[in-house]
Design a protein around this motif. Structure first.
Motif, mmCIF file in Angstrom:
data_model
loop_
_atom_site.group_PDB
_atom_site.id
_atom_site.type_symbol
_atom_site.label_atom_id
_atom_site.label_comp_id
_atom_site.label_asym_id
_atom_site.label_seq_id
_atom_site.Cartn_x
_atom_site.Cartn_y
_atom_site.Cartn_z
ATOM 1 N N TYR A 40 0.840 -1.200 0.000
ATOM 2 C CA TYR A 40 0.000 0.000 0.000
ATOM 3 C C TYR A 40 0.878 1.254 0.000
ATOM 4 C CZ TYR A 40 -3.059 3.699 1.580
ATOM 5 O OH TYR A 40 -3.724 4.885 1.684
ATOM 6 N N LEU A 41 1.927 1.254 0.832
ATOM 7 C CA LEU A 41 2.824 2.409 0.863
ATOM 8 C C LEU A 41 3.516 2.601 -0.479
ATOM 9 C CD1 LEU A 41 4.530 2.223 4.375
ATOM 10 C CD2 LEU A 41 2.820 3.850 3.570
ATOM 11 N N TYR A 42 3.943 1.522 -1.102
ATOM 12 C CA TYR A 42 4.595 1.635 -2.417
ATOM 13 C C TYR A 42 3.635 2.253 -3.440
ATOM 14 C CZ TYR A 42 6.943 0.517 -6.756
ATOM 15 O OH TYR A 42 7.520 0.606 -7.989
ATOM 16 N N ASP A 43 2.392 1.808 -3.431
ATOM 17 C CA ASP A 43 1.410 2.360 -4.367
ATOM 18 C C ASP A 43 1.070 3.810 -4.034
ATOM 19 O OD1 ASP A 43 1.307 -0.034 -5.724
ATOM 20 O OD2 ASP A 43 -0.425 -0.775 -4.580
ATOM 21 N N SER A 44 0.950 4.123 -2.755
ATOM 22 C CA SER A 44 0.549 5.462 -2.334
ATOM 23 C C SER A 44 1.658 6.485 -2.507
ATOM 24 C CB SER A 44 0.117 5.449 -0.873
ATOM 25 O OG SER A 44 -1.012 4.634 -0.709
ATOM 26 N N TRP A 45 2.892 6.077 -2.324
ATOM 27 C CA TRP A 45 3.998 7.027 -2.374
ATOM 28 C C TRP A 45 4.539 7.224 -3.773
ATOM 29 C CZ3 TRP A 45 7.514 5.926 2.458
ATOM 30 C CH2 TRP A 45 6.816 6.284 3.602
ATOM 31 N N SER A 46 3.846 6.761 -4.784
ATOM 32 C CA SER A 46 4.309 7.017 -6.147
ATOM 33 C C SER A 46 4.204 8.499 -6.486
ATOM 34 C CB SER A 46 3.530 6.173 -7.147
ATOM 35 O OG SER A 46 2.170 6.523 -7.120
#
Length: 129
Positions: A40-46
């Motif tokens: 989720y963090l990887y997707d959100s921090w794009s």
């Protein structure tokens, strides 16, 4: 103004979200097998601004470098809160520079790619003649 944190943050953003996913399946495999909160963090921090804020906070902690030197000396009335307030404000400014840098690179990339394609097409037509 010191833009070193913004350059490092922009470089990390480009590496993690634009380059590593295209360098083979190994990176995508790692991301797919991360625990759900980390995926989720990887997707959100794009987003370059969101990533820029958090990476700037981390870089402040690692390097004690500020983008805005005026934030190194906060008013005395803030007491123990002066350092966290300075880090947050400086991280917001650094994140803005990272976002502007990311948008600027993307804006330059489109005409550059189009120009390269047009040059290649022109050369191929000349070779055919």
């Amino acid at each position: 103004m010191n833009i070193s944190l913004a350059l490092i943050g922009l470089s990390l953003h480009i590496l993690i979200w634009e380059k590593l996913p295209d360098w083979g399946n190994w990176f995508n495999w790692i991301v797919e097998h991360l625990p759900r909160p980390f995926r989720y963090l990887y997707d959100s921090w794009s987003c370059p601004y969101c990533f820029g804020f958090w990476v700037a906070l981390l870089l402040h902690a690692l390097t004690s470098t500020y983008t805005l030197e005026s934030l190194q000396h906060m008013p005395n009335y803030l007491g123990v809160m002066s350092q966290p307030v300075a880090w947050v404000l400086d991280s917001l400014a650094t994140a803005l520079l990272i976002m502007v840098g990311s948008l600027g690179l993307k804006a330059l990339a489109v005409p550059a790619i189009k120009g390269h394609e047009m040059t290649q097409a022109f050369r191929s037509v000349r070779k055919e003649k």
